[in-house]
Design a protein around this motif. Structure first.
Motif, PDB file in Angstrom:
ATOM      1  N   VAL A  51       0.728  -1.105  -0.164  1.00  0.00           N
ATOM      2  CA  VAL A  51       0.107  -0.068  -0.143  1.00  0.00           C
ATOM      3  C   VAL A  51       0.922   1.115  -0.031  1.00  0.00           C
ATOM      4  O   VAL A  51       1.864   1.376   0.740  1.00  0.00           O
ATOM      5  CB  VAL A  51      -1.053   0.010   1.027  1.00  0.00           C
ATOM      6  N   GLU A  52       0.196   2.146  -0.745  1.00  0.00           N
ATOM      7  CA  GLU A  52       1.141   3.569  -1.083  1.00  0.00           C
ATOM      8  C   GLU A  52       0.724   4.477   0.378  1.00  0.00           C
ATOM      9  O   GLU A  52      -0.501   4.239   0.784  1.00  0.00           O
ATOM     10  CB  GLU A  52       0.982   4.320  -2.190  1.00  0.00           C
ATOM     11  N   ARG A  53       1.339   5.520   0.725  1.00  0.00           N
ATOM     12  CA  ARG A  53       1.048   6.286   1.725  1.00  0.00           C
ATOM     13  C   ARG A  53       0.207   7.448   1.244  1.00  0.00           C
ATOM     14  O   ARG A  53      -0.006   8.648   1.572  1.00  0.00           O
ATOM     15  CB  ARG A  53       2.130   6.885   2.433  1.00  0.00           C
ATOM     16  N   ASP A  54      -0.998   6.958   0.674  1.00  0.00           N
ATOM     17  CA  ASP A  54      -2.018   7.973   0.078  1.00  0.00           C
ATOM     18  C   ASP A  54      -3.551   7.246   0.512  1.00  0.00           C
ATOM     19  O   ASP A  54      -3.415   6.166   0.657  1.00  0.00           O
ATOM     20  CB  ASP A  54      -1.862   7.766  -1.653  1.00  0.00           C
ATOM     21  N   CYS A  57      -5.311   4.798  -1.762  1.00  0.00           N
ATOM     22  CA  CYS A  57      -4.576   3.739  -1.838  1.00  0.00           C
ATOM     23  C   CYS A  57      -5.049   2.750  -0.435  1.00  0.00           C
ATOM     24  O   CYS A  57      -5.100   1.564  -0.467  1.00  0.00           O
ATOM     25  CB  CYS A  57      -3.193   3.779  -2.001  1.00  0.00           C
ATOM     26  N   VAL A  81       4.282  -0.918   3.423  1.00  0.00           N
ATOM     27  CA  VAL A  81       4.013   0.567   2.955  1.00  0.00           C
ATOM     28  C   VAL A  81       5.328   0.983   2.225  1.00  0.00           C
ATOM     29  O   VAL A  81       6.242   0.972   2.412  1.00  0.00           O
ATOM     30  CB  VAL A  81       4.010   1.184   4.189  1.00  0.00           C
ATOM     31  N   VAL A  82       4.828   1.378   0.853  1.00  0.00           N
ATOM     32  CA  VAL A  82       5.885   1.951  -0.062  1.00  0.00           C
ATOM     33  C   VAL A  82       5.564   3.448  -0.366  1.00  0.00           C
ATOM     34  O   VAL A  82       4.428   3.826  -0.381  1.00  0.00           O
ATOM     35  CB  VAL A  82       5.645   1.172  -1.300  1.00  0.00           C
ATOM     36  N   SER A  83       6.492   3.965  -0.978  1.00  0.00           N
ATOM     37  CA  SER A  83       6.296   5.565  -1.287  1.00  0.00           C
ATOM     38  C   SER A  83       6.943   5.664  -2.584  1.00  0.00           C
ATOM     39  O   SER A  83       8.468   5.600  -2.738  1.00  0.00           O
ATOM     40  CB  SER A  83       7.511   6.341  -0.353  1.00  0.00           C
ATOM     41  N   ARG A  84       6.300   5.272  -3.810  1.00  0.00           N
ATOM     42  CA  ARG A  84       6.663   5.203  -5.121  1.00  0.00           C
ATOM     43  C   ARG A  84       7.232   6.916  -5.508  1.00  0.00           C
ATOM     44  O   ARG A  84       8.163   6.925  -6.360  1.00  0.00           O
ATOM     45  CB  ARG A  84       5.689   4.736  -5.993  1.00  0.00           C
ATOM     46  N   LEU A  87       4.990  12.575  -1.768  1.00  0.00           N
ATOM     47  CA  LEU A  87       3.767  12.938  -1.500  1.00  0.00           C
ATOM     48  C   LEU A  87       3.691  14.327  -0.840  1.00  0.00           C
ATOM     49  O   LEU A  87       4.460  14.506   0.313  1.00  0.00           O
ATOM     50  CB  LEU A  87       2.585  12.022  -0.859  1.00  0.00           C
ATOM     51  N   PRO A  90       1.810  12.838   3.002  1.00  0.00           N
ATOM     52  CA  PRO A  90       1.708  11.301   2.957  1.00  0.00           C
ATOM     53  C   PRO A  90       0.985  10.914   4.543  1.00  0.00           C
ATOM     54  O   PRO A  90       1.197  11.521   5.531  1.00  0.00           O
ATOM     55  CB  PRO A  90       3.217  10.847   2.954  1.00  0.00           C
ATOM     56  N   SER A 110      11.202   5.899  -0.702  1.00  0.00           N
ATOM     57  CA  SER A 110      11.084   6.247  -2.040  1.00  0.00           C
ATOM     58  C   SER A 110      12.455   6.596  -2.603  1.00  0.00           C
ATOM     59  O   SER A 110      13.231   7.321  -2.074  1.00  0.00           O
ATOM     60  CB  SER A 110      10.337   7.687  -2.352  1.00  0.00           C
TER      61      SER A 110
END
Length: 156
Positions: A51-54, A57, A81-84, A87, A90, A110
């Motif tokens: 899951v992204e930190r959005d 998502c 938890v990923v940060s592509r 943000l 976040p 990221s």
């Protein structure tokens, strides 16, 4: 040739073959509630949601987790938890954990440029830049996942 969706029986056969030939099998499933994904989830020894930190998502992950619970499948062990991409606002890992109802398994920072460089070099990131924060996070995640359970014979 045309691409076709893989069926649940084919998924089970592939996973059984892979499990017989490897210590660990990691399957990166698309975010779908397909029958193929259902078969993969049902044949998994451990399941982690990425899951992204959005907020969007995270809500998608909550819904995906609830849907998988209805499959009588093993519940997700936690989230990665990923940060592509950076943000502006976040979500915190603590808030993500709260919304998902379980502690995250790890957070991957990221490092898009570093990931791209490793990919261009055709080298795993943990070998390409072993001292980087992203490599250290990936190694810690792998260690946590590999030590978190006793695997039944043939589990994926």
């Amino acid at each position: 040739t045309e691409c076709q969706e893989i069926g649940p029986d084919h998924v089970q056969a592939i996973l059984k073959t892979l499990a017989a030939n490897a210590d660990y099998v990691v399957v990166d499933l698309p975010p779908s509630l397909s029958q193929a994904n259902r078969a993969a989830v049902a044949n998994s020894g451990i399941l982690a949601l990425v899951v992204e930190r959005d907020p969007v998502c995270v809500q998608s992950a909550v819904r995906m987790s609830r849907a998988m619970e209805s499959w009588s499948a093993p519940p997700p062990t936690g989230a990665v938890v990923v940060s592509r991409a950076p943000l502006h606002f976040p979500m915190s890992v603590a808030e993500i954990d709260k919304q998902l109802g379980s502690p995250s398994l790890g957070a991957i920072p990221s490092e898009a440029d570093l990931c791209q460089s490793a990919q261009n070099a055709s080298t795993p990131l943990v070998t390409f830049a072993p001292e980087s924060s992203v490599a250290e996070s990936l190694i810690a995640l792998a260690e946590r996942l590999s030590s978190s359970r006793q695997w039944p014979a043939g589990a994926v």
